[in-house]
Design a protein around this motif. Structure first.
Motif, PDB file in Angstrom:
ATOM      1  N   THR A 148       0.850  -1.197   0.000  1.00 31.16           N
ATOM      2  CA  THR A 148       0.000   0.000   0.000  1.00 31.16           C
ATOM      3  C   THR A 148       0.884   1.245   0.000  1.00 31.16           C
ATOM      4  OG1 THR A 148      -0.224   0.129   2.408  1.00 31.16           O
ATOM      5  CG2 THR A 148      -1.903  -1.149   1.229  1.00 31.16           C
ATOM      6  N   LEU A 149       0.287   2.353  -0.438  1.00 32.26           N
ATOM      7  CA  LEU A 149       1.066   3.565  -0.732  1.00 32.26           C
ATOM      8  C   LEU A 149       1.130   4.551   0.423  1.00 32.26           C
ATOM      9  CD1 LEU A 149      -0.475   4.283  -4.268  1.00 32.26           C
ATOM     10  CD2 LEU A 149       1.455   2.799  -3.700  1.00 32.26           C
ATOM     11  N   GLY A 150       0.541   4.216   1.561  1.00 36.02           N
ATOM     12  CA  GLY A 150       0.471   5.171   2.676  1.00 36.02           C
ATOM     13  C   GLY A 150      -0.903   5.792   2.718  1.00 36.02           C
ATOM     14  N   ARG A 151      -1.312   6.255   3.921  1.00 29.25           N
ATOM     15  CA  ARG A 151      -2.652   6.798   4.096  1.00 29.25           C
ATOM     16  C   ARG A 151      -2.891   7.962   3.129  1.00 29.25           C
ATOM     17  NH1 ARG A 151      -5.523   5.039   8.359  1.00 29.25           N
ATOM     18  NH2 ARG A 151      -7.158   5.649   6.911  1.00 29.25           N
ATOM     19  N   GLY A 152      -4.044   7.951   2.524  1.00 34.90           N
ATOM     20  CA  GLY A 152      -4.375   8.986   1.543  1.00 34.90           C
ATOM     21  C   GLY A 152      -3.800   8.701   0.163  1.00 34.90           C
ATOM     22  N   GLY A 153      -3.224   7.519  -0.006  1.00 37.91           N
ATOM     23  CA  GLY A 153      -2.451   7.212  -1.212  1.00 37.91           C
ATOM     24  C   GLY A 153      -3.250   7.026  -2.492  1.00 37.91           C
ATOM     25  N   SER A 154      -4.584   6.959  -2.398  1.00 36.51           N
ATOM     26  CA  SER A 154      -5.368   6.807  -3.633  1.00 36.51           C
ATOM     27  C   SER A 154      -5.182   7.997  -4.574  1.00 36.51           C
ATOM     28  CB  SER A 154      -6.858   6.685  -3.313  1.00 36.51           C
ATOM     29  OG  SER A 154      -7.088   5.507  -2.599  1.00 36.51           O
ATOM     30  N   ASP A 155      -4.915   9.168  -4.005  1.00 39.49           N
ATOM     31  CA  ASP A 155      -4.649  10.339  -4.862  1.00 39.49           C
ATOM     32  C   ASP A 155      -3.467  10.029  -5.777  1.00 39.49           C
ATOM     33  OD1 ASP A 155      -6.552  11.690  -3.337  1.00 39.49           O
ATOM     34  OD2 ASP A 155      -5.063  12.574  -1.985  1.00 39.49           O
ATOM     35  N   THR A 156      -2.463   9.397  -5.194  1.00 35.19           N
ATOM     36  CA  THR A 156      -1.259   9.085  -5.967  1.00 35.19           C
ATOM     37  C   THR A 156      -1.544   8.010  -7.015  1.00 35.19           C
ATOM     38  OG1 THR A 156       0.104   9.744  -4.104  1.00 35.19           O
ATOM     39  CG2 THR A 156       1.161   8.347  -5.754  1.00 35.19           C
ATOM     40  N   SER A 157      -2.387   7.030  -6.655  1.00 35.02           N
ATOM     41  CA  SER A 157      -2.776   6.026  -7.661  1.00 35.02           C
ATOM     42  C   SER A 157      -3.389   6.721  -8.868  1.00 35.02           C
ATOM     43  CB  SER A 157      -3.824   5.064  -7.094  1.00 35.02           C
ATOM     44  OG  SER A 157      -3.447   4.580  -5.837  1.00 35.02           O
ATOM     45  N   ALA A 158      -4.266   7.691  -8.588  1.00 28.14           N
ATOM     46  CA  ALA A 158      -4.990   8.361  -9.678  1.00 28.14           C
ATOM     47  C   ALA A 158      -4.041   9.160 -10.562  1.00 28.14           C
ATOM     48  CB  ALA A 158      -6.065   9.277  -9.098  1.00 28.14           C
ATOM     49  N   VAL A 159      -3.136   9.905  -9.937  1.00 30.71           N
ATOM     50  CA  VAL A 159      -2.226  10.725 -10.738  1.00 30.71           C
ATOM     51  C   VAL A 159      -1.286   9.825 -11.546  1.00 30.71           C
ATOM     52  CG1 VAL A 159      -0.391  12.448 -10.672  1.00 30.71           C
ATOM     53  CG2 VAL A 159      -2.378  12.700  -9.192  1.00 30.71           C
ATOM     54  N   ALA A 160      -0.840   8.737 -10.935  1.00 34.56           N
ATOM     55  CA  ALA A 160       0.053   7.818 -11.645  1.00 34.56           C
ATOM     56  C   ALA A 160      -0.675   7.209 -12.854  1.00 34.56           C
ATOM     57  CB  ALA A 160       0.534   6.722 -10.707  1.00 34.56           C
ATOM     58  N   LEU A 161      -1.931   6.884 -12.648  1.00 34.25           N
ATOM     59  CA  LEU A 161      -2.725   6.322 -13.739  1.00 34.25           C
ATOM     60  C   LEU A 161      -2.915   7.357 -14.850  1.00 34.25           C
ATOM     61  CD1 LEU A 161      -4.048   3.505 -13.768  1.00 34.25           C
ATOM     62  CD2 LEU A 161      -6.231   4.654 -13.410  1.00 34.25           C
ATOM     63  N   ALA A 162      -3.187   8.591 -14.435  1.00 33.04           N
ATOM     64  CA  ALA A 162      -3.370   9.671 -15.415  1.00 33.04           C
ATOM     65  C   ALA A 162      -2.080   9.879 -16.212  1.00 33.04           C
ATOM     66  CB  ALA A 162      -3.789  10.965 -14.710  1.00 33.04           C
ATOM     67  N   ALA A 163      -0.945   9.797 -15.519  1.00 38.22           N
ATOM     68  CA  ALA A 163       0.340   9.973 -16.210  1.00 38.22           C
ATOM     69  C   ALA A 163       0.550   8.816 -17.189  1.00 38.22           C
ATOM     70  CB  ALA A 163       1.477  10.046 -15.193  1.00 38.22           C
ATOM     71  N   ALA A 164       0.298   7.597 -16.723  1.00 42.02           N
ATOM     72  CA  ALA A 164       0.539   6.415 -17.566  1.00 42.02           C
ATOM     73  C   ALA A 164      -0.361   6.430 -18.799  1.00 42.02           C
ATOM     74  CB  ALA A 164       0.318   5.143 -16.759  1.00 42.02           C
ATOM     75  N   LEU A 165      -1.587   6.931 -18.637  1.00 45.35           N
ATOM     76  CA  LEU A 165      -2.542   6.943 -19.756  1.00 45.35           C
ATOM     77  C   LEU A 165      -2.479   8.246 -20.556  1.00 45.35           C
ATOM     78  CD1 LEU A 165      -5.691   5.468 -17.924  1.00 45.35           C
ATOM     79  CD2 LEU A 165      -4.413   4.346 -19.757  1.00 45.35           C
ATOM     80  N   SER A 166      -1.561   9.130 -20.176  1.00 51.51           N
ATOM     81  CA  SER A 166      -1.480  10.482 -20.777  1.00 51.51           C
ATOM     82  C   SER A 166      -2.862  11.128 -20.797  1.00 51.51           C
ATOM     83  CB  SER A 166      -0.936  10.453 -22.201  1.00 51.51           C
ATOM     84  OG  SER A 166       0.247   9.732 -22.258  1.00 51.51           O
ATOM     85  N   ALA A 167      -3.540  11.085 -19.674  1.00 51.00           N
ATOM     86  CA  ALA A 167      -4.896  11.640 -19.588  1.00 51.00           C
ATOM     87  C   ALA A 167      -4.850  13.154 -19.741  1.00 51.00           C
ATOM     88  CB  ALA A 167      -5.524  11.269 -18.257  1.00 51.00           C
ATOM     89  N   ASP A 168      -5.968  13.725 -20.141  1.00 50.29           N
ATOM     90  CA  ASP A 168      -6.020  15.172 -20.311  1.00 50.29           C
ATOM     91  C   ASP A 168      -6.141  15.893 -18.979  1.00 50.29           C
ATOM     92  OD1 ASP A 168      -6.148  15.556 -23.316  1.00 50.29           O
ATOM     93  OD2 ASP A 168      -7.603  13.969 -22.944  1.00 50.29           O
ATOM     94  N   GLU A 169      -6.707  15.207 -17.977  1.00 44.97           N
ATOM     95  CA  GLU A 169      -6.795  15.815 -16.650  1.00 44.97           C
ATOM     96  C   GLU A 169      -7.010  14.728 -15.609  1.00 44.97           C
ATOM     97  OE1 GLU A 169      -8.413  19.832 -16.251  1.00 44.97           O
ATOM     98  OE2 GLU A 169      -9.830  19.035 -14.783  1.00 44.97           O
ATOM     99  N   CYS A 170      -6.529  14.995 -14.421  1.00 38.10           N
ATOM    100  CA  CYS A 170      -6.813  14.113 -13.291  1.00 38.10           C
ATOM    101  C   CYS A 170      -7.644  14.906 -12.287  1.00 38.10           C
ATOM    102  CB  CYS A 170      -5.509  13.637 -12.651  1.00 38.10           C
ATOM    103  SG  CYS A 170      -5.788  12.523 -11.255  1.00 38.10           S
ATOM    104  N   GLU A 171      -8.844  14.422 -12.015  1.00 39.26           N
ATOM    105  CA  GLU A 171      -9.719  15.123 -11.071  1.00 39.26           C
ATOM    106  C   GLU A 171      -9.740  14.366  -9.746  1.00 39.26           C
ATOM    107  OE1 GLU A 171     -13.623  15.301 -12.765  1.00 39.26           O
ATOM    108  OE2 GLU A 171     -13.077  16.826 -14.240  1.00 39.26           O
ATOM    109  N   ILE A 172      -9.414  15.069  -8.674  1.00 42.33           N
ATOM    110  CA  ILE A 172      -9.517  14.473  -7.346  1.00 42.33           C
ATOM    111  C   ILE A 172     -10.852  14.935  -6.781  1.00 42.33           C
ATOM    112  CG2 ILE A 172      -8.472  14.334  -5.035  1.00 42.33           C
ATOM    113  CD1 ILE A 172      -6.661  13.132  -7.235  1.00 42.33           C
ATOM    114  N   CYS A 173     -11.827  14.037  -6.762  1.00 41.13           N
ATOM    115  CA  CYS A 173     -13.183  14.403  -6.348  1.00 41.13           C
ATOM    116  C   CYS A 173     -13.362  14.048  -4.881  1.00 41.13           C
ATOM    117  CB  CYS A 173     -14.198  13.664  -7.202  1.00 41.13           C
ATOM    118  SG  CYS A 173     -13.892  13.861  -8.966  1.00 41.13           S
TER     119      CYS A 173
END
Ligand code: ADP
Ligand code: ASP
Ligand code: MG
Length: 409
Positions: A148-173
């Protein structure tokens, strides 16, 4: 139109009703023609519940590998529930555990770092119009063990995924409408920022603003992922994390962070000799205990005092380690305090403004708050104070720097 990675936090998926609302929100993006990949956290309170059970049985010594197997389970529940809710609305969706997309991390259980992600399956899903719903917070190491990535780490999962997919934006909702000048739960008049620089956001997150996991900001800066924090329930622009701040928001201080999970230890009457810092901090570092602020007093009569802060969960272990160090180096006394807090003001505008520190000290003095430690860098000033004053200090500084009022140059 484009690819958006959306991350929904614990409160946003806190019960089945909220999960339905998330499914509706995803649907509204799809209806606008966007492609969406989703990352979710565990239901609010679930990770705490799992941690507490592990600790009840294993104490502080619970195997970190097994704690990761345990805590990662929270996200397995929500990816399935959200996928079911999406399908119920006629939207094709498929859940993915970290293992299924080879979200590879190093082996530091409980605070693993993401190394790579395989995007093939995710792309294939997106190409077929299927919404991938990915478990945040978890990864797998080279041996295939869950990390696991540490408490609150889902934000990092999302940004890493956005980077890997070259997404146009990463929204932390999340459950607030963006990044505010300080935690809106502490200061009612806290103001939402339209934008904030990566540099400032990284400081705020690292200094305790839990709205974003520090590593998510680091990642977004490094891979140039447009990152936005916004509310799951209230429509609005949220806060964009940017490379440059435009003139409109150029305030001296952009935000205030606080952290209450800190502890302070002082080892006094230490011989003032070369190598003493390494003798004290060496064993602490060797135990993987993170040291934050460090202060060594001026030596008097060949003796000095050495004070540093650690995270509160490491407090007892640090005191125990210092007992043996103190005997070895002939120190006089060890004094500990685990009821402290750190309050920090952050702003790139500080670079070009003098007198910011004085304003902090004056205001805290006016509130009768004693400062126990101070540390500064180019864009931040942190003070350690007694924990019981933390809210008072945050409110007073928020007022002193007039953060509730929009700054116009
Ligand atoms: P999630 O479960 O969605 O990840 P978190 O609880 O981790 O949500 O983060 C959102 C919380 O962060 C808010 O509810 C708020 O209390 C807190 N917070 C702390 N500092 C700030 C800030 N400067 N701006 C906005 N929210 C903040
Ligand atoms: N569920 C995890 C936690 O509570 C990860 C997250 O919410 O980001 O820390
Ligand atoms: Mg969070």
């Amino acid at each position: 139109m484009g690819l958006i990675v959306q991350k929904y936090g614990g409160t946003s998926v806190g019960d089945t009703e909220r999960i339905t609302q998330v499914a509706e929100r995803v649907a509204s993006y799809l209806a606008k023609g966007h492609q969406v990949a989703v990352v979710v956290s565990a239901m609010s309170g679930e990770t705490n519940r799992l941690v507490a059970m592990g600790q009840e049985l294993g104490g502080g010594d619970a195997s970190r590998r097994e704690m990761d197997v345990l805590t990662a389970s929270g996200e397995q529940v929500t990816i399935a529930l959200l996928s079911i809710a999406l399908m119920q609305r006629g939207i094709a969706a498929q859940s993915f555990l970290a293992d299924q997309i080879a979200l590879r991390t190093d082996s530091q259980h409980g605070r693993a770092r993401i190394e790579s992600i395989e995007t093939e399956k995710l792309r294939a899903a997106l190409d077929q119009g299927i919404v991938p719903v990915v478990a945040g917070f978890q990864g797998v190491n080279e041996q295939g063990a869950i990390t696991t990535l540490g408490r609150g780490g889902s934000d990092t999962s999302a940004v890493a995924l956005a980077a890997a997919l070259s997404a146009d934006e990463c929204e932390i909702c999340t459950d607030v409408e963006g990044v505010y000048t300080t935690d809106p739960r502490i200061v009612e008049g806290a103001r939402r920022l339209q934008q904030i620089t990566f540099e400032e956001m990284l400081e705020l997150a690292s200094l305790g603003s839990k709205v974003l996991h520090p590593r998510s900001v680091e990642f977004a800066g490094r891979y140039r992922v447009p990152l936005r924090v916004m509310s799951t329930l209230v429509d609005g622009p949220g806060t964009l994390i940017t490379l440059e701040n435009d003139a409109m928001e150029q305030a001296v201080v952009s935000g205030i962070a606080h952290a209450v999970d800190e502890a302070k230890v002082t080892i006094s009457g230490v011989p003032d000799l070369p190598g003493i810092a390494s003798k004290i901090l060496g064993p602490v570092g060797a135990r993987n205990i993170e040291v934050d602020m460090i202060v060594q007093n001026a030596g008097i009569d060949g003796l000095t005092d050495f004070t540093f802060t650690v995270k509160r969960p490491d407090y007892k272990a640090t005191l125990a380690l210092l007992e043996s160090v103190a005997t070895e180096i002939g120190a006089r006394q060890i004094i500990g305090d685990n009821a402290i807090a750190k309050v920090s003001i952050v702003g790139v505008g500080m670079r070009s403004h003098a007198g910011v520190a004085t304003k902090v000290f004056d205001r805290l003095a006016a509130e009768n708050i004693n400062i126990l430690m101070i540390s500064t860098s180019e864009i931040k000033i942190s003070v350690v104070i007694a924990e019981r004053y933390v809210e008072l200090a945050v409110r007073a500084l928020h007022e002193a720097f007039e953060l509730a009022t929009e700054s116009v140059d």
